[in-house]
Design a protein around this motif. Sequence first.
Motif, PDB file in Angstrom:
ATOM      1  N   LYS A 285      -2.438   0.494 -18.518  1.00 61.57           N
ATOM      2  CA  LYS A 285      -1.684  -0.756 -18.638  1.00 61.57           C
ATOM      3  C   LYS A 285      -1.493  -1.387 -17.265  1.00 61.57           C
ATOM      4  O   LYS A 285      -1.394  -0.687 -16.265  1.00 61.57           O
ATOM      5  N   PRO A 286      -1.404  -2.714 -17.190  1.00 63.52           N
ATOM      6  CA  PRO A 286      -1.112  -3.358 -15.912  1.00 63.52           C
ATOM      7  C   PRO A 286       0.291  -2.988 -15.438  1.00 63.52           C
ATOM      8  O   PRO A 286       1.173  -2.732 -16.257  1.00 63.52           O
ATOM      9  N   ALA A 287       0.469  -2.961 -14.134  1.00 58.89           N
ATOM     10  CA  ALA A 287       1.774  -2.596 -13.568  1.00 58.89           C
ATOM     11  C   ALA A 287       2.091  -3.499 -12.389  1.00 58.89           C
ATOM     12  O   ALA A 287       1.286  -3.646 -11.472  1.00 58.89           O
ATOM     13  N   GLN A 288       3.266  -4.102 -12.408  1.00 59.33           N
ATOM     14  CA  GLN A 288       3.683  -4.981 -11.329  1.00 59.33           C
ATOM     15  C   GLN A 288       4.162  -4.142 -10.142  1.00 59.33           C
ATOM     16  O   GLN A 288       5.076  -3.344 -10.275  1.00 59.33           O
ATOM     17  N   LEU A 289       3.522  -4.341  -9.008  1.00 58.35           N
ATOM     18  CA  LEU A 289       3.896  -3.611  -7.802  1.00 58.35           C
ATOM     19  C   LEU A 289       5.039  -4.325  -7.082  1.00 58.35           C
ATOM     20  O   LEU A 289       5.982  -3.692  -6.640  1.00 58.35           O
ATOM     21  N   PHE A 290       4.927  -5.643  -6.965  1.00 57.01           N
ATOM     22  CA  PHE A 290       6.031  -6.391  -6.370  1.00 57.01           C
ATOM     23  C   PHE A 290       6.103  -7.797  -6.942  1.00 57.01           C
ATOM     24  O   PHE A 290       5.124  -8.333  -7.448  1.00 57.01           O
ATOM     25  N   ASN A 291       7.306  -8.333  -6.865  1.00 58.43           N
ATOM     26  CA  ASN A 291       7.611  -9.694  -7.285  1.00 58.43           C
ATOM     27  C   ASN A 291       8.685 -10.157  -6.311  1.00 58.43           C
ATOM     28  O   ASN A 291       9.849  -9.807  -6.462  1.00 58.43           O
ATOM     29  N   VAL A 292       8.274 -10.882  -5.282  1.00 61.41           N
ATOM     30  CA  VAL A 292       9.166 -11.192  -4.168  1.00 61.41           C
ATOM     31  C   VAL A 292       9.233 -12.701  -3.915  1.00 61.41           C
ATOM     32  O   VAL A 292       8.223 -13.400  -4.017  1.00 61.41           O
ATOM     33  N   ALA A 293      10.417 -13.176  -3.608  1.00 62.21           N
ATOM     34  CA  ALA A 293      10.589 -14.577  -3.240  1.00 62.21           C
ATOM     35  C   ALA A 293       9.936 -14.807  -1.880  1.00 62.21           C
ATOM     36  O   ALA A 293      10.006 -13.939  -0.992  1.00 62.21           O
ATOM     37  N   LEU A 294       9.312 -15.948  -1.704  1.00 57.35           N
ATOM     38  CA  LEU A 294       8.683 -16.260  -0.420  1.00 57.35           C
ATOM     39  C   LEU A 294       9.681 -16.171   0.721  1.00 57.35           C
ATOM     40  O   LEU A 294       9.333 -15.752   1.825  1.00 57.35           O
ATOM     41  N   SER A 295      10.911 -16.533   0.457  1.00 56.21           N
ATOM     42  CA  SER A 295      11.944 -16.492   1.494  1.00 56.21           C
ATOM     43  C   SER A 295      12.262 -15.063   1.952  1.00 56.21           C
ATOM     44  O   SER A 295      12.831 -14.863   3.027  1.00 56.21           O
ATOM     45  N   GLU A 296      11.905 -14.056   1.170  1.00 57.97           N
ATOM     46  CA  GLU A 296      12.169 -12.655   1.517  1.00 57.97           C
ATOM     47  C   GLU A 296      11.034 -12.034   2.331  1.00 57.97           C
ATOM     48  O   GLU A 296      11.177 -10.919   2.841  1.00 57.97           O
ATOM     49  N   ILE A 297       9.909 -12.728   2.420  1.00 51.01           N
ATOM     50  CA  ILE A 297       8.779 -12.192   3.175  1.00 51.01           C
ATOM     51  C   ILE A 297       9.099 -12.265   4.659  1.00 51.01           C
ATOM     52  O   ILE A 297       9.443 -13.324   5.179  1.00 51.01           O
ATOM     53  N   GLN A 298       8.994 -11.111   5.327  1.00 51.68           N
ATOM     54  CA  GLN A 298       9.331 -11.028   6.748  1.00 51.68           C
ATOM     55  C   GLN A 298       8.169 -11.435   7.644  1.00 51.68           C
ATOM     56  O   GLN A 298       8.372 -12.010   8.708  1.00 51.68           O
ATOM     57  N   LYS A 299       6.951 -11.110   7.207  1.00 49.26           N
ATOM     58  CA  LYS A 299       5.801 -11.383   8.064  1.00 49.26           C
ATOM     59  C   LYS A 299       4.540 -11.457   7.213  1.00 49.26           C
ATOM     60  O   LYS A 299       4.349 -10.662   6.303  1.00 49.26           O
ATOM     61  N   VAL A 300       3.679 -12.406   7.543  1.00 48.82           N
ATOM     62  CA  VAL A 300       2.360 -12.532   6.924  1.00 48.82           C
ATOM     63  C   VAL A 300       1.356 -12.712   8.044  1.00 48.82           C
ATOM     64  O   VAL A 300       1.519 -13.589   8.888  1.00 48.82           O
ATOM     65  N   THR A 301       0.333 -11.859   8.070  1.00 50.80           N
ATOM     66  CA  THR A 301      -0.732 -12.017   9.055  1.00 50.80           C
ATOM     67  C   THR A 301      -2.082 -11.947   8.348  1.00 50.80           C
ATOM     68  O   THR A 301      -2.212 -11.322   7.286  1.00 50.80           O
ATOM     69  N   PHE A 302      -3.053 -12.587   8.950  1.00 46.19           N
ATOM     70  CA  PHE A 302      -4.423 -12.567   8.476  1.00 46.19           C
ATOM     71  C   PHE A 302      -5.266 -12.032   9.625  1.00 46.19           C
ATOM     72  O   PHE A 302      -5.811 -12.811  10.408  1.00 46.19           O
ATOM     73  N   PRO A 303      -5.319 -10.701   9.767  1.00 44.40           N
ATOM     74  CA  PRO A 303      -5.990 -10.092  10.924  1.00 44.40           C
ATOM     75  C   PRO A 303      -7.436 -10.561  11.079  1.00 44.40           C
ATOM     76  O   PRO A 303      -8.166 -10.694  10.096  1.00 44.40           O
ATOM     77  N   ILE A 304      -7.813 -10.808  12.304  1.00 43.40           N
ATOM     78  CA  ILE A 304      -9.153 -11.310  12.599  1.00 43.40           C
ATOM     79  C   ILE A 304     -10.240 -10.360  12.102  1.00 43.40           C
ATOM     80  O   ILE A 304     -11.315 -10.792  11.702  1.00 43.40           O
TER      81      ILE A 304
END
Length: 152
Positions: A67-86
Amino acid sequence: MDKNQCFATEVWLISGIFNSLPGVLSLENERLVFTALGTGTYWDSGLKKIEQKSGAKDFSSLLKHGKPAQLFNVALSEIQKVTFPIIYFSAGAHITFNNQKYRLSFIEPNNTEIPIFNKTQYDTIFNRSVEIIQDMGHSRKVGKKWKTLLTK
């Protein structure tokens, strides 16, 4: 982004060089959601570690039962850091929230398929290498779209 706008793509949660977990990453109503669609290359112990890290109740059990399983469901405002490593060439991202980092790939990792060992199958090997190149171009476009959505 318009709060009513929705975007979703296939994605793989990756850990180390051997583990990947297929799923869907979606953004809707200012919430980022990862839903796993299978166990990928994880063993039971690895799935349990992911479950503990995320706090996602019954995560490993749902996946083990197909069965599918949700790992996370987070508000954008709760995200501490987003990077797109080269090193990912825009085809992957690191997302951190609740002091937990998740490594995502928008291209199917090589460890999800059985490699071809018979060197006489050059046509098959050539065709697969062309597919990977095409996948990389598509995955880079997907990654760039996610970057515009997640790094305002």
